[in-house]
Design a protein around this motif. Structure first.
Motif, PDB file in Angstrom:
ATOM      1  N   HIS A 342      16.060  -5.437 -15.234  1.00 30.50           N
ATOM      2  CA  HIS A 342      16.877  -4.963 -14.123  1.00 30.50           C
ATOM      3  C   HIS A 342      16.264  -5.317 -12.771  1.00 30.50           C
ATOM      4  N   LEU A 343      14.939  -5.411 -12.727  1.00 32.23           N
ATOM      5  CA  LEU A 343      14.299  -5.855 -11.492  1.00 32.23           C
ATOM      6  C   LEU A 343      14.720  -7.288 -11.169  1.00 32.23           C
ATOM      7  N   ALA A 344      14.822  -8.117 -12.191  1.00 34.21           N
ATOM      8  CA  ALA A 344      15.272  -9.502 -11.979  1.00 34.21           C
ATOM      9  C   ALA A 344      16.677  -9.525 -11.385  1.00 34.21           C
ATOM     10  N   LEU A 345      17.566  -8.694 -11.909  1.00 32.65           N
ATOM     11  CA  LEU A 345      18.939  -8.661 -11.405  1.00 32.65           C
ATOM     12  C   LEU A 345      18.988  -8.119  -9.978  1.00 32.65           C
ATOM     13  N   ALA A 346      18.200  -7.067  -9.703  1.00 30.16           N
ATOM     14  CA  ALA A 346      18.205  -6.476  -8.362  1.00 30.16           C
ATOM     15  C   ALA A 346      17.631  -7.451  -7.335  1.00 30.16           C
ATOM     16  N   LEU A 347      16.547  -8.134  -7.691  1.00 34.91           N
ATOM     17  CA  LEU A 347      15.961  -9.111  -6.774  1.00 34.91           C
ATOM     18  C   LEU A 347      16.927 -10.258  -6.514  1.00 34.91           C
ATOM     19  N   HIS A 348      17.652 -10.661  -7.551  1.00 34.05           N
ATOM     20  CA  HIS A 348      18.648 -11.719  -7.363  1.00 34.05           C
ATOM     21  C   HIS A 348      19.725 -11.284  -6.366  1.00 34.05           C
ATOM     22  N   GLN A 349      20.133 -10.018  -6.433  1.00 34.90           N
ATOM     23  CA  GLN A 349      21.149  -9.519  -5.498  1.00 34.90           C
ATOM     24  C   GLN A 349      20.683  -9.619  -4.056  1.00 34.90           C
ATOM     25  N   THR A 350      19.399  -9.468  -3.828  1.00 32.58           N
ATOM     26  CA  THR A 350      18.870  -9.516  -2.460  1.00 32.58           C
ATOM     27  C   THR A 350      18.466 -10.918  -2.039  1.00 32.58           C
ATOM     28  N   GLY A 351      18.669 -11.895  -2.918  1.00 32.07           N
ATOM     29  CA  GLY A 351      18.351 -13.285  -2.572  1.00 32.07           C
ATOM     30  C   GLY A 351      16.927 -13.712  -2.867  1.00 32.07           C
ATOM     31  N   ASP A 352      16.147 -12.868  -3.529  1.00 32.29           N
ATOM     32  CA  ASP A 352      14.758 -13.213  -3.853  1.00 32.29           C
ATOM     33  C   ASP A 352      14.731 -13.965  -5.181  1.00 32.29           C
ATOM     34  N   THR A 353      14.985 -15.259  -5.131  1.00 33.79           N
ATOM     35  CA  THR A 353      15.079 -16.072  -6.339  1.00 33.79           C
ATOM     36  C   THR A 353      13.748 -16.143  -7.076  1.00 33.79           C
ATOM     37  N   GLN A 354      12.687 -16.359  -6.345  1.00 37.79           N
ATOM     38  CA  GLN A 354      11.372 -16.496  -6.977  1.00 37.79           C
ATOM     39  C   GLN A 354      10.959 -15.191  -7.660  1.00 37.79           C
ATOM     40  N   GLY A 355      11.161 -14.071  -6.977  1.00 36.73           N
ATOM     41  CA  GLY A 355      10.813 -12.793  -7.577  1.00 36.73           C
ATOM     42  C   GLY A 355      11.673 -12.496  -8.792  1.00 36.73           C
ATOM     43  N   SER A 356      12.943 -12.883  -8.733  1.00 41.28           N
ATOM     44  CA  SER A 356      13.848 -12.659  -9.857  1.00 41.28           C
ATOM     45  C   SER A 356      13.394 -13.442 -11.080  1.00 41.28           C
ATOM     46  N   GLU A 357      13.047 -14.698 -10.889  1.00 43.38           N
ATOM     47  CA  GLU A 357      12.583 -15.525 -12.016  1.00 43.38           C
ATOM     48  C   GLU A 357      11.287 -14.975 -12.593  1.00 43.38           C
ATOM     49  N   ALA A 358      10.387 -14.528 -11.723  1.00 40.44           N
ATOM     50  CA  ALA A 358       9.120 -13.981 -12.212  1.00 40.44           C
ATOM     51  C   ALA A 358       9.349 -12.715 -13.035  1.00 40.44           C
ATOM     52  N   ALA A 359      10.300 -11.886 -12.613  1.00 36.76           N
ATOM     53  CA  ALA A 359      10.553 -10.633 -13.317  1.00 36.76           C
ATOM     54  C   ALA A 359      11.132 -10.883 -14.702  1.00 36.76           C
ATOM     55  N   ILE A 360      12.091 -11.795 -14.827  1.00 42.23           N
ATOM     56  CA  ILE A 360      12.678 -12.032 -16.148  1.00 42.23           C
ATOM     57  C   ILE A 360      11.680 -12.747 -17.052  1.00 42.23           C
ATOM     58  N   THR A 361      10.826 -13.597 -16.476  1.00 40.90           N
ATOM     59  CA  THR A 361       9.775 -14.239 -17.275  1.00 40.90           C
ATOM     60  C   THR A 361       8.801 -13.198 -17.819  1.00 40.90           C
ATOM     61  N   ARG A 362       8.467 -12.208 -16.984  1.00 39.80           N
ATOM     62  CA  ARG A 362       7.546 -11.159 -17.437  1.00 39.80           C
ATOM     63  C   ARG A 362       8.197 -10.321 -18.534  1.00 39.80           C
ATOM     64  N   ALA A 363       9.478 -10.040 -18.394  1.00 46.20           N
ATOM     65  CA  ALA A 363      10.175  -9.290 -19.435  1.00 46.20           C
ATOM     66  C   ALA A 363      10.109 -10.036 -20.762  1.00 46.20           C
ATOM     67  N   THR A 384      20.717 -11.613 -19.474  1.00 46.35           N
ATOM     68  CA  THR A 384      20.199 -11.556 -18.115  1.00 46.35           C
ATOM     69  C   THR A 384      19.741 -12.921 -17.649  1.00 46.35           C
ATOM     70  N   VAL A 385      19.024 -13.637 -18.520  1.00 49.31           N
ATOM     71  CA  VAL A 385      18.601 -14.995 -18.177  1.00 49.31           C
ATOM     72  C   VAL A 385      19.817 -15.862 -17.868  1.00 49.31           C
ATOM     73  N   ALA A 386      20.866 -15.710 -18.666  1.00 51.72           N
ATOM     74  CA  ALA A 386      22.081 -16.502 -18.459  1.00 51.72           C
ATOM     75  C   ALA A 386      22.733 -16.163 -17.118  1.00 51.72           C
ATOM     76  N   ALA A 387      22.781 -14.881 -16.775  1.00 51.39           N
ATOM     77  CA  ALA A 387      23.396 -14.486 -15.509  1.00 51.39           C
ATOM     78  C   ALA A 387      22.657 -15.094 -14.330  1.00 51.39           C
ATOM     79  N   LEU A 388      21.329 -15.103 -14.405  1.00 54.00           N
ATOM     80  CA  LEU A 388      20.554 -15.721 -13.336  1.00 54.00           C
ATOM     81  C   LEU A 388      20.739 -17.233 -13.326  1.00 54.00           C
ATOM     82  N   ALA A 389      20.878 -17.816 -14.505  1.00 51.83           N
ATOM     83  CA  ALA A 389      21.092 -19.263 -14.575  1.00 51.83           C
ATOM     84  C   ALA A 389      22.436 -19.643 -13.956  1.00 51.83           C
ATOM     85  N   ILE A 390      23.467 -18.842 -14.215  1.00 56.66           N
ATOM     86  CA  ILE A 390      24.780 -19.112 -13.610  1.00 56.66           C
ATOM     87  C   ILE A 390      24.671 -19.062 -12.094  1.00 56.66           C
ATOM     88  N   ALA A 391      23.908 -18.097 -11.584  1.00 59.99           N
ATOM     89  CA  ALA A 391      23.751 -17.984 -10.134  1.00 59.99           C
ATOM     90  C   ALA A 391      23.064 -19.210  -9.544  1.00 59.99           C
TER      91      ALA A 391
END
Length: 993
Positions: A342-363, A384-391
């Motif tokens: 969920h941190l990955a999704l929330a960071l993506h909403q705020t435009g923090d792409t790098q933080g979002s990728e790091a969070a889903i990788t850690r998960a 979740t990975v797919a949703a970020l990939a679509i973005a």
């Protein structure tokens, strides 16, 4: 149970009187009590070392009870007190340990004895202790099936109870709690949040009844309830539950509870669109969860720099997997994975792409290394990975990840809502990648599953399928009508409001039970019992919070008794309903076909549906046997801005009304009905199913062409062309039309109003909390409504009503309303004040104001809330609420407030309400004029009668250049939800107005 150990031996009874048995063989033997299919306890046998057999018995027992491997295992799941000396009936020494389950608070016991060179460890639920002692005797041969003299006697049982610090609980209580929590968890996983709320309320009530309202062991159930309340959109009650958990937290034995509370509160913030607040909470939760994990699990030489969007598996990770058997570590591990996701999704909403990728990788890293990911969790991770990939426009990669997610969901949750939602996400990815035919097929597959489940999904998920169907229709004219039909029906499955559900239930009841009193009674009894049970659980939660503050539990016993009785009544009512109406569940309309809508439209009538999605708005016009589909580029946010401007322009200022926002009103018309106006030339009645911000605006005030804001009386308002009725969904329209003409009420009209104000002491007694003085003064200062009395007098004259057909003045109180025979009347008419929590901050929910008896100590008899309205047994074509702001206006985004929708539940087929605080004199004119048209059947139905009254006011304004009545503030406030058809005219001549 292993076949080799299947032979069972009697082991006496537990403290609740249930018979118990122990396995005959093995070094670890399970004890079963009652009819529970899970062990109530265990007996473990371990040979002592030579140095241990030589030790002093007391020293050895203390050592085994505090530092043995058995005790270490006990400590992973239970919080235990220091061991106490224990002597059995034959004076055998031992140690007794009283414990509490860390994550649920249920009492647990452990014991150890030493006999013949062996250590005998027993553990189990507290009530199993007498049977555990007997079982140890059986295992070491000191007791046999025929040797009853060595069984623990009553005196021994009393000594055991004296050693225990808590009450005795049966395995049945714990079993039922576990069952309810499991039901709640399954409902939550399937995203059926209303079912989850009910299950978690029941689990919490059971736990509080046994452990006490202030037990920290209830935190888990409280948090689960709070999160699912939030998922339902009930944020205020969710916050109350979160606060209750926070107060209990310092005494919790569960080290994962603080992290879980932070995580659940973060999800609550995400539901409310507060991504930044959620991110802060998620980071704190992650730190707390990770502090409970083995250090090796988080050691990473390279994990944080991997991109989840590489060419390999989206869950590719480094390092060997760790096997985690500690329950608390398992909870922390799963929690850390979900927080990262969920941190990955929330960071993506705020435009923090790098933080979002790091969070889903850690998960993914934690999941792989711990081997803790279930099929369902793996599915969510891939999704979740797919949703970020679509973005990031990685559509091929996203489609592959969604394939993996589907595989996981099919394995762990086949045929579930998460499966359907994943299919819809895959459709969007395929469409974005240019694979339109495959995208259409996935949309059909996902929508089929939602229909089977009878569950909706969000506009974010279904919206892309609307785009997919529309694109396919544009590229294939031969199949256009069929694809537009599929598109409309898919839009119907976008999750509706509570109001839509209430209307569906009421319409199905009215339609299926027409003319049969037994059916009416059976269906209403089932619905009332369900509603009452939910209300009782809410009341219990409130009382439990009071009990925590006051250290008392007295009122809870009364509510628990009511809950038990209501649960039994619900079961009986459901059985009766099933016997009389086996297909009742199928009658509750959630989504309907285009053909069903067209079939029920009158020749000069059209249905107009508005479906907002995150990217744009889709418009559907059904009329004359065909469907017209159009797209508006305005999003719901765009529409909200326009609606806000228009609503602000009809709020009176200190001296006068501001200029009407004609440009914005025209823009709303152009973005909605303007797209389909060419197909409406012969339409005179329009039924509208709005969505989003449009719920807060009557379409009557939209100009259909160029208009002069300085000449409002002559403006080309939409109401000049068509009568207007509103429904939350197309399914509600079909359901209400099925119920049309089914009322058996014989009397035409019943009036209620002319309230008597309360005194300040009476208002203060109800609004007594801190900071509620202003609310008390405002309520006591509510003015009498002289035009409301005139309105009721006019209505009474129109229908030839007598004193028996009215509750006025001092007789108009909440108890009298509850006891009135309102089911005998076709029209039920309230003319009084209505208040929202936005009007009085200390008011918990919307209310209709009744009279306050002079001798009453408080306002109890003066407040008609949604619960009271819902208990009324109406059989009305129309419930008329001529009161300030009864529809809810711009507050809350629902098509109706809880107050107005309760009238549908009570049995009204249509409700006429106001969109804003309405002028008393103008309201009286509009209502009396509308009722005159209804009585005389001059206009054909409620909506057409209201239109006639509105046009009459506009004509009066046009005839008098100085009149301000042409402003929509005066004539556009009323709207009709549903349309109960045409009540038969009475033989009383119409009144001249």
């Amino acid at each position: 149970m292993d076949d080799a150990n299947a032979q069972m031996l009697p082991a006496g009874q537990d403290s609740s009187g249930a018979s118990c048995t122990i396995q005959a063989k093995g070094t670890l033997r399970d004890l079963y009590c009652g009819d529970w299919d899970q062990p109530s306890g265990h007996v473990q046998i371990e040979r002592l070392r030579k140095d241990e057999t030589a030790a002093n018995e007391d020293t050895l027992l203390t050592q085994l009870a505090t530092t043995s491997r058995w005790r270490a295992g006990l400590d992973t799941t239970y919080a235990c007190d220091p061991p106490k000396p224990l002597r059995s009936h034959d004076d055998q020494a031992g140690r007794l340990i009283t414990c509490r389950q860390r994550q649920a608070g249920w009492p647990y016991v452990g014991m150890v004895q030493v006999r013949n060179g062996r250590a005998y460890y027993g553990e189990g639920v507290q009530s199993a202790l007498p049977a555990l002692l007997r079982a140890i005797d059986i295992v070491n041969g000191r007791s046999t099936l025929g040797n009853t003299k060595n069984a623990p006697d009553g005196a021994m049982n009393r000594r055991l109870v004296g050693l225990l610090a808590a009450h005795a609980f049966s395995t049945g209580d714990i079993r039922e709690y576990a069952r309810l929590m499991a039901v709640g968890a399954r409902a939550n996983q399937a995203e059926d949040f209303s079912a989850a709320v009910l299950a978690y309320r029941a689990a919490l009530a059971l736990q509080q009844k046994q452990l006490g309202a202030d037990s920290p062991g209830t935190i888990g159930a409280i948090l689960a309830l709070a999160l699912n309340l939030s998922n339902e959109g009930n944020y205020a009650e969710a916050q109350t539950q979160f606060a209750a958990a926070d107060r209990l937290m310092p005494r919790s034995d569960d080290p994962t509870a603080p992290a879980t509370a932070l995580y659940d509160q973060a999800l609550d913030k995400l539901s409310q669109g507060a991504a930044l607040a959620a991110i802060s909470l998620l980071r704190d939760a992650l730190a707390r969860y990770e502090s409970l994990l083995p250090p090796g699990l988080l050691d990473s030489a390279a994990g944080t720099t991997l991109s989840p969007f590489g060419q390999g598996d989206g869950a590719t990770l480094l390092g060997a997997q760790l096997s985690l058997s500690d329950p608390l570590t398992q909870t922390a591990t799963l929690g850390a994975i979900e927080v990262c996701r969920h941190l990955a999704l929330a960071l993506h909403q705020t435009g923090d792409t790098q933080g979002s990728e790091a969070a889903i990788t850690r998960a993914n890293m934690i999941a792989e290394r711990s081997d803790a990911s279930s099929s369902a969790m793996a599915g969510h991770l891939h999704r979740t990975v797919a949703a970020l990939a679509i973005a990031h426009n990685h559509y091929n990669f996203a489609a592959r990840e969604l394939d993996k997610a589907l595989h996981n969901f099919d394995a762990g949750m086949p045929g579930s809502r998460p499966t359907a939602e994943t299919i819809l996400l895959r459709a969007a990815a395929l469409f974005a990648n240019g694979q339109q035919p495959a995208a259409v097929e996935n949309c059909r597959r996902g929508m089929t599953l939602l229909r089977v489940l009878r569950q909706g999904a969000s506009a974010r998920l279904i919206g892309p399928c609307l785009d997919i169907y529309a694109a396919a229709a544009d590229s294939n004219p031969v199949q256009r009508d069929g694809l537009h039909t599929e598109m409309f029906e898919a839009a119907e499955w976008i999750q509706g409001s509570v109001t839509a559900r209430q209307i569906s239930l009421a319409a199905a009841r009215l339609a299926s039970s027409s003319g049969d009193p037994k059916l009416v009674a059976a269906i209403r009894a089932q619905q009332d019992a369900q509603q009452k049970l939910e209300t009782l659980y809410q009341k219990r939660d409130q009382l439990a919070e009071q009990a925590r503050d006051a250290s008392r539990n007295t009122d809870l016993a009364v509510v628990d008794k009511d809950i038990a009785a209501t649960s039994a009544a619900l079961q009986q009512a459901a059985m009766a309903e099933q016997a009389l109406v086996p297909n009742y569940g199928q009658l509750v309309q959630q989504a309907v076909s285009v053909a069903s809508v067209l079939e029920r439209l009158r020749p000069d009538e059209a249905f107009f549906g508005v479906t907002s999605t995150p990217s744009h708005t889709w418009l559907f016009l059904l009329h004359a046997g065909r469907i017209v589909v159009a797209q508006s580029e305005l999003t719901d946010n765009d529409m909200a801005g326009l609606v806000r401007k228009v609503r602000d322009s009809i709020i009176p200022g200190p001296d006068a009304l501001p200029p009407f926002a004609m440009a914005q009103a025209g823009a709303i018309y152009g973005a909605t009905l303007g797209h389909v106006a060419a197909a409406m030339d012969d339409v005179h009645e329009l039924v509208i199913a709005p969505s989003g911000a449009l719920l807060a605006l009557p379409f009557a005030l939209l100009p259909t062409g160029p208009a002069n804001a300085d000449d409002l009386a002559h403006a080309p308002w939409l109401i000049r062309k068509v009568s207007l009725a509103y429904v939350p969904t197309a399914g509600n329209f079909v359901g209400l039309r099925k119920a049309e003409g089914t009322s058996t009420a014989r009397r035409p009209w019943f009036g209620l109003g002319d309230f008597r104000p309360a005194s300040l002491p009476q208002a203060t007694a109800t609004f007594s909390g801190t900071g509620c003085r202003a609310s008390a003064e405002a309520f006591a200062g509510l003015p009498v409504l002289p035009y409301a009395r005139l309105e009721l007098q006019a209505a009474s004259a129109i229908f030839g009503a007598g004193s028996q057909d009215q509750l006025l003045g001092g007789h108009y109180t909440a108890p009298n309303v509850r006891h009135a025979s309102l089911g005998d009347y076709r029209i039920v008419h309230f003319a009084t004040h209505a208040l929202l929590p936005t009007d009085l901050p200390c008011l918990a929910e919307p209310v209709i104001v009744a009279s306050t008896p002079p001798a009453a100590p408080d306002l109890k008899d003066a407040l008609l809330d949604a619960d009271i309205i819902g208990t009324l047994h109406l059989d009305a074509d129309l419930a008329l609420l001529s009161a300030c702001n009864t529809q809810g206006g711009a507050q809350g985004g629902e098509a109706l407030s809880a107050l107005a929708r309760s009238f549908f539940y009570a049995g009204a087929r249509a409700v006429m309400v106001t969109q804003w605080s309405v002028n008393d004199q103008a309201s009286a004119y509009l209502v009396a004029s509308s009722l005159s048209h209804i009585h005389d059947d001059r206009s054909g139905g409620v909506a057409a009668s209201l239109r006639a009254a509105q046009l009459a006011m506009l004509n009066d304004a046009a005839a008098s250049p100085s009149s301000t009545l042409g402003n929509p503030f005066f004539w556009a406030a009323f709207v009709v939800i549903g349309d109960g058809g045409k009540p038969p005219p009475s033989d009383i001549p119409p009144m001249s107005l």
